[in-house]
Write an enzyme that holds these catalytic residues in place. Structure first.
Site, PDB file in Angstrom:
ATOM      1  N   GLY A  10       0.816  -1.206   0.000  1.00 52.44           N
ATOM      2  CA  GLY A  10       0.000   0.000   0.000  1.00 52.44           C
ATOM      3  C   GLY A  10       0.848   1.254   0.000  1.00 52.44           C
ATOM      4  O   GLY A  10       0.378   2.328   0.380  1.00 52.44           O
ATOM      5  N   ASN A  12       4.267   3.612  -2.025  1.00 51.16           N
ATOM      6  CA  ASN A  12       4.497   4.351  -3.275  1.00 51.16           C
ATOM      7  C   ASN A  12       4.448   3.428  -4.489  1.00 51.16           C
ATOM      8  O   ASN A  12       3.717   3.682  -5.452  1.00 51.16           O
ATOM      9  CB  ASN A  12       5.873   5.027  -3.244  1.00 51.16           C
ATOM     10  CG  ASN A  12       6.041   5.962  -2.068  1.00 51.16           C
ATOM     11  OD1 ASN A  12       5.228   6.845  -1.863  1.00 51.16           O
ATOM     12  ND2 ASN A  12       7.094   5.767  -1.273  1.00 51.16           N
ATOM     13  N   GLY A  13       5.256   2.368  -4.436  1.00 50.88           N
ATOM     14  CA  GLY A  13       5.362   1.457  -5.574  1.00 50.88           C
ATOM     15  C   GLY A  13       4.030   0.778  -5.860  1.00 50.88           C
ATOM     16  O   GLY A  13       3.632   0.628  -7.028  1.00 50.88           O
ATOM     17  N   ASP A  37      -4.646   0.473   8.608  1.00 44.36           N
ATOM     18  CA  ASP A  37      -5.965   0.672   7.985  1.00 44.36           C
ATOM     19  C   ASP A  37      -5.858   1.062   6.516  1.00 44.36           C
ATOM     20  O   ASP A  37      -6.763   1.676   5.953  1.00 44.36           O
ATOM     21  CB  ASP A  37      -6.746   1.743   8.755  1.00 44.36           C
ATOM     22  CG  ASP A  37      -6.029   3.091   8.717  1.00 44.36           C
ATOM     23  OD1 ASP A  37      -4.854   3.126   8.277  1.00 44.36           O
ATOM     24  OD2 ASP A  37      -6.622   4.099   9.119  1.00 44.36           O
ATOM     25  N   CYS A 148       8.979   6.856  -7.671  1.00 44.07           N
ATOM     26  CA  CYS A 148       7.587   7.299  -7.545  1.00 44.07           C
ATOM     27  C   CYS A 148       7.257   7.643  -6.105  1.00 44.07           C
ATOM     28  O   CYS A 148       7.923   7.194  -5.180  1.00 44.07           O
ATOM     29  CB  CYS A 148       6.647   6.194  -8.041  1.00 44.07           C
ATOM     30  SG  CYS A 148       6.872   4.635  -7.176  1.00 44.07           S
ATOM     31  N   MET A 208      23.743  -8.518  -8.299  1.00 45.65           N
ATOM     32  CA  MET A 208      23.603  -7.377  -9.198  1.00 45.65           C
ATOM     33  C   MET A 208      23.791  -6.096  -8.408  1.00 45.65           C
ATOM     34  O   MET A 208      23.214  -5.902  -7.351  1.00 45.65           O
ATOM     35  CB  MET A 208      22.215  -7.404  -9.818  1.00 45.65           C
ATOM     36  CG  MET A 208      22.180  -6.760 -11.152  1.00 45.65           C
ATOM     37  SD  MET A 208      23.210  -7.660 -12.288  1.00 45.65           S
ATOM     38  CE  MET A 208      22.162  -9.053 -12.561  1.00 45.65           C
ATOM     39  N   HIS A 214      23.554   2.689  -2.221  1.00 45.37           N
ATOM     40  CA  HIS A 214      23.281   3.574  -1.085  1.00 45.37           C
ATOM     41  C   HIS A 214      24.240   3.403   0.098  1.00 45.37           C
ATOM     42  O   HIS A 214      24.731   4.401   0.618  1.00 45.37           O
ATOM     43  CB  HIS A 214      21.829   3.384  -0.626  1.00 45.37           C
ATOM     44  CG  HIS A 214      20.832   3.575  -1.726  1.00 45.37           C
ATOM     45  ND1 HIS A 214      19.857   2.657  -2.032  1.00 45.37           N
ATOM     46  CD2 HIS A 214      20.680   4.592  -2.611  1.00 45.37           C
ATOM     47  CE1 HIS A 214      19.134   3.092  -3.051  1.00 45.37           C
ATOM     48  NE2 HIS A 214      19.605   4.256  -3.423  1.00 45.37           N
ATOM     49  N   ARG A 326      15.572   3.366   4.380  1.00 46.75           N
ATOM     50  CA  ARG A 326      15.857   2.101   3.701  1.00 46.75           C
ATOM     51  C   ARG A 326      17.290   1.970   3.189  1.00 46.75           C
ATOM     52  O   ARG A 326      17.758   0.858   2.960  1.00 46.75           O
ATOM     53  CB  ARG A 326      14.870   1.876   2.555  1.00 46.75           C
ATOM     54  CG  ARG A 326      14.931   2.872   1.432  1.00 46.75           C
ATOM     55  CD  ARG A 326      13.803   2.602   0.431  1.00 46.75           C
ATOM     56  NE  ARG A 326      13.554   3.698  -0.463  1.00 46.75           N
ATOM     57  CZ  ARG A 326      14.106   3.834  -1.667  1.00 46.75           C
ATOM     58  NH1 ARG A 326      14.966   2.947  -2.099  1.00 46.75           N
ATOM     59  NH2 ARG A 326      13.803   4.854  -2.427  1.00 46.75           N
TER      60      ARG A 326
HETATM   61  P1  NAI Z   1       7.058   2.406   0.878  1.00 44.29           P
HETATM   62  O1  NAI Z   1       7.965   2.996   1.874  1.00 44.29           O
HETATM   63  O2  NAI Z   1       6.068   3.289   0.226  1.00 44.29           O
HETATM   64  O3  NAI Z   1       6.341   1.151   1.540  1.00 44.29           O
HETATM   65  C1  NAI Z   1       5.596   1.346   2.653  1.00 44.29           C
HETATM   66  C2  NAI Z   1       4.448   0.368   2.604  1.00 44.29           C
HETATM   67  O4  NAI Z   1       4.915  -0.946   2.943  1.00 44.29           O
HETATM   68  C3  NAI Z   1       3.380   0.694   3.597  1.00 44.29           C
HETATM   69  O5  NAI Z   1       2.507   1.660   3.068  1.00 44.29           O
HETATM   70  C4  NAI Z   1       2.748  -0.658   3.808  1.00 44.29           C
HETATM   71  O6  NAI Z   1       1.827  -0.955   2.766  1.00 44.29           O
HETATM   72  C5  NAI Z   1       3.913  -1.620   3.662  1.00 44.29           C
HETATM   73  N1  NAI Z   1       4.427  -1.994   4.996  1.00 44.29           N
HETATM   74  C6  NAI Z   1       5.365  -1.346   5.718  1.00 44.29           C
HETATM   75  N2  NAI Z   1       5.577  -1.974   6.887  1.00 44.29           N
HETATM   76  C7  NAI Z   1       4.749  -3.041   6.904  1.00 44.29           C
HETATM   77  C8  NAI Z   1       4.487  -4.075   7.831  1.00 44.29           C
HETATM   78  N3  NAI Z   1       5.131  -4.129   8.992  1.00 44.29           N
HETATM   79  N4  NAI Z   1       3.570  -5.005   7.502  1.00 44.29           N
HETATM   80  C9  NAI Z   1       2.919  -4.970   6.335  1.00 44.29           C
HETATM   81  N5  NAI Z   1       3.119  -4.008   5.421  1.00 44.29           N
HETATM   82  C10 NAI Z   1       4.013  -3.061   5.702  1.00 44.29           C
HETATM   83  O7  NAI Z   1       7.951   1.647  -0.214  1.00 44.29           O
HETATM   84  P2  NAI Z   1       8.017   1.951  -1.764  1.00 44.29           P
HETATM   85  O8  NAI Z   1       8.498   3.341  -1.980  1.00 44.29           O
HETATM   86  O9  NAI Z   1       6.769   1.491  -2.398  1.00 44.29           O
HETATM   87  O10 NAI Z   1       9.190   0.984  -2.192  1.00 44.29           O
HETATM   88  C11 NAI Z   1       8.999  -0.399  -2.368  1.00 44.29           C
HETATM   89  C12 NAI Z   1      10.340  -1.007  -2.664  1.00 44.29           C
HETATM   90  O11 NAI Z   1      10.889  -0.399  -3.839  1.00 44.29           O
HETATM   91  C13 NAI Z   1      11.362  -0.791  -1.571  1.00 44.29           C
HETATM   92  O12 NAI Z   1      12.163  -1.932  -1.523  1.00 44.29           O
HETATM   93  C14 NAI Z   1      12.180   0.374  -2.062  1.00 44.29           C
HETATM   94  O13 NAI Z   1      13.495   0.342  -1.571  1.00 44.29           O
HETATM   95  C15 NAI Z   1      12.163   0.136  -3.558  1.00 44.29           C
HETATM   96  N6  NAI Z   1      12.373   1.343  -4.343  1.00 44.29           N
HETATM   97  C16 NAI Z   1      11.487   2.392  -4.251  1.00 44.29           C
HETATM   98  C17 NAI Z   1      11.645   3.508  -5.040  1.00 44.29           C
HETATM   99  C18 NAI Z   1      10.664   4.632  -5.018  1.00 44.29           C
HETATM  100  O14 NAI Z   1      10.824   5.584  -5.778  1.00 44.29           O
HETATM  101  N7  NAI Z   1       9.616   4.607  -4.222  1.00 44.29           N
HETATM  102  C19 NAI Z   1      12.771   3.618  -5.985  1.00 44.29           C
HETATM  103  C20 NAI Z   1      13.645   2.467  -6.011  1.00 44.29           C
HETATM  104  C21 NAI Z   1      13.421   1.381  -5.211  1.00 44.29           C
END
Ligand code: NAI
Length: 405
Positions: A10, A12-13, A37, A148, A208, A214, A326
């Site tokens: 839920g 960004n991705g 929620d 994103c 890879m 980071h 992260r």
């Molecule tokens: P995010 O920080 O938006 O993810 C948070 C989400 O993870 C929460 O909204 C929730 O749905 C879930 N979550 C967190 N803790 C939880 C828990 N204890 N139990 C269940 N669900 C939980 O992450 P994002 O930005 O979507 O990134 C996803 C992956 O992509 C990460 O590995 C990040 O490093 C990688 N990434 C993200 C980029 C970006 O621009 N957002 C760019 C490059 C890589």
């Protein structure tokens, strides 16, 4: 035929992918988020509007796509019903929670995708799904296809940039009879970019270098920090100095050496996908880098990185680094520690990697290595092969083979 997919997460991705996939003809999208929620908030948000993604294209133009998933729920059984592909789109430490809640309901011939997977994703899937993994296929991506961020929860997300290419692993369970071409199908949902490249094997994807950027920059920047708050947030890539670039280079040397050694120990394992960070940059951001004469300049002049700053927390008297971000909490246990585990298995010394892990584990309050040995109490919470009881290359290969052969 219509594909039904499940997007787990839920953040960004998950928002970005849900918006893009729901806009595809012939794709039906369910979303599962088990966190707090979020499912309710997202469902409520979609009552009054569609999900909008604004997409910044490489030529500078911005387009908007409006769409809606079929369902957002926190019930794993409902969410997974009838789906062909499960995309897990969450930070790496959350993978285990989704695998846990979904595993009773995953049907044979399902494709499970880590988007991204991060190092050790495939091993964790095989470990947690046990014998069921023989009936499934697994794909792990090296990174997220886009930069994103959510603008308004459940309603609006911003896609800031695309990767040009993205490596993926592909494991087909011995008894899996997938009814569609895995990679082509994922590519058609993602759209033309990034272009998916299937790596020759899982260990190559783990090594890879995308996930190792980071920690060396964090280490180089903050290892001698005197705890004085800063007036402004320092630039992350544009601010890379010679020392940080050199640390990243030595780390990448160690990773490439590990890959070469694994290939030597086991000539059947094609590790040629593991390339040095400087070459990775050239391949991934062909047009976006103004000066690729060195790793330092590639990082400093990559358009996709413009304006990105170090993760910082605001205090009354300035900014201090956010070490819970992260870049350390994810990229070390699900990045460097996995690489360290493979280096140990390959018998490759990793002085630079050890220095970075030593520093990182102290700031995040974990213990992975003691001296240069991977024997700390928190190894079991990482995804190093050793955390799954795999201590030799033969054991790793046998473990993977027992699922796919
Ligand atoms: P995010 O920080 O938006 O993810 C948070 C989400 O993870 C929460 O909204 C929730 O749905 C879930 N979550 C967190 N803790 C939880 C828990 N204890 N139990 C269940 N669900 C939980 O992450 P994002 O930005 O979507 O990134 C996803 C992956 O992509 C990460 O590995 C990040 O490093 C990688 N990434 C993200 C980029 C970006 O621009 N957002 C760019 C490059 C890589």
């Amino acid at each position: 035929a219509k594909m039904k997919i499940l997007i787990c997460g839920g953040g960004n991705g998950a928002h970005c992918f849900t918006a893009l996939a729901s806009a595809c003809q012939n794709v039906e999208v369910n979303v599962l988020t088990i966190y707090k929620d979020e499912a309710e908030r997202w469902t409520d948000a979609l009552k009054s509007s569609e999900l909008i993604v604004s997409i910044s294209k490489p030529d500078g133009s911005v387009t908007e796509t409006h769409s809606k998933p079929s369902l957002v729920t926190k019930d794993p059984q409902v969410a997974v019903d009838g789906v062909h592909i499960i995309f897990i789109v969450v930070p790496a430490y959350v993978h285990q929670f989704y695998l846990q809640v979904l595993s009773p309901y995953i049907k044979p011939n399902t494709l499970i995708v880590g988007l991204p997977g991060h190092a050790g994703f495939e091993l964790q899937c095989l470990h947690m799904l046990h014998r069921e993994s023989r009936k499934c296929a697994i794909v792990g991506f090296e990174s997220l296809p886009w930069a994103c961020r959510i603008i308004e929860y459940g309603k609006r997300v911003q896609l800031l940039g695309f990767k040009d290419i993205l490596h993926a692993s592909f494991l087909l369970g011995a008894n899996c009879n997938l009814q569609f071409p895995a990679i082509e199908t994922i590519q058609s949902i993602l759209g033309p970019i990034p272009s998916i490249k299937v790596a020759a094997n899982v260990l190559a994807v783990a090594l890879m270098t995308g996930s190792i950027m980071h920690p060396p920059i964090m280490y180089g920047k903050w290892k001698n920090w005197d705890k004085t708050p800063l007036d402004v947030k320092p630039l992350f890539y544009q601010g890379v100095d010679e020392e940080q670039a050199n640390i990243a280079t030595s780390l990448s040397d160690e990773v490439v050496k590990t890959a070469k050694q694994i290939q030597e120990m086991c000539p059947d394992l094609d590790m040629s996908d593991v390339v040095h960070l400087s070459d990775w940059f050239k391949a991934h951001y062909q047009d976006g880098i103004a000066d690729n004469s060195s790793l330092m300049m590639s990082m400093r002049t990559n358009r996709a990185y413009e304006g990105l700053v170090h993760p910082m927390k605001a205090l009354d008297n300035g900014y201090v680094p956010d070490f819970a971000y992260r870049y350390t909490t994810e990229d070390v246990p699900f990045g460097l520690v996995v690489l360290k585990g493979l280096a140990v298995i390959a018998g490759v010394a990793t002085p630079t990697m050890d220095k970075i892990i030593q520093w990182a584990q102290s700031i995040i309050g974990k213990e992975y290595i003691i001296g240069t040995d991977l024997v700390g109490k928190d190894v079991k919470f990482s995804r190093a092969p050793q955390s799954f009881g795999l201590n030799t290359l033969e054991q790793v290969q046998d473990f993977i083979s027992s699922h796919i052969c």
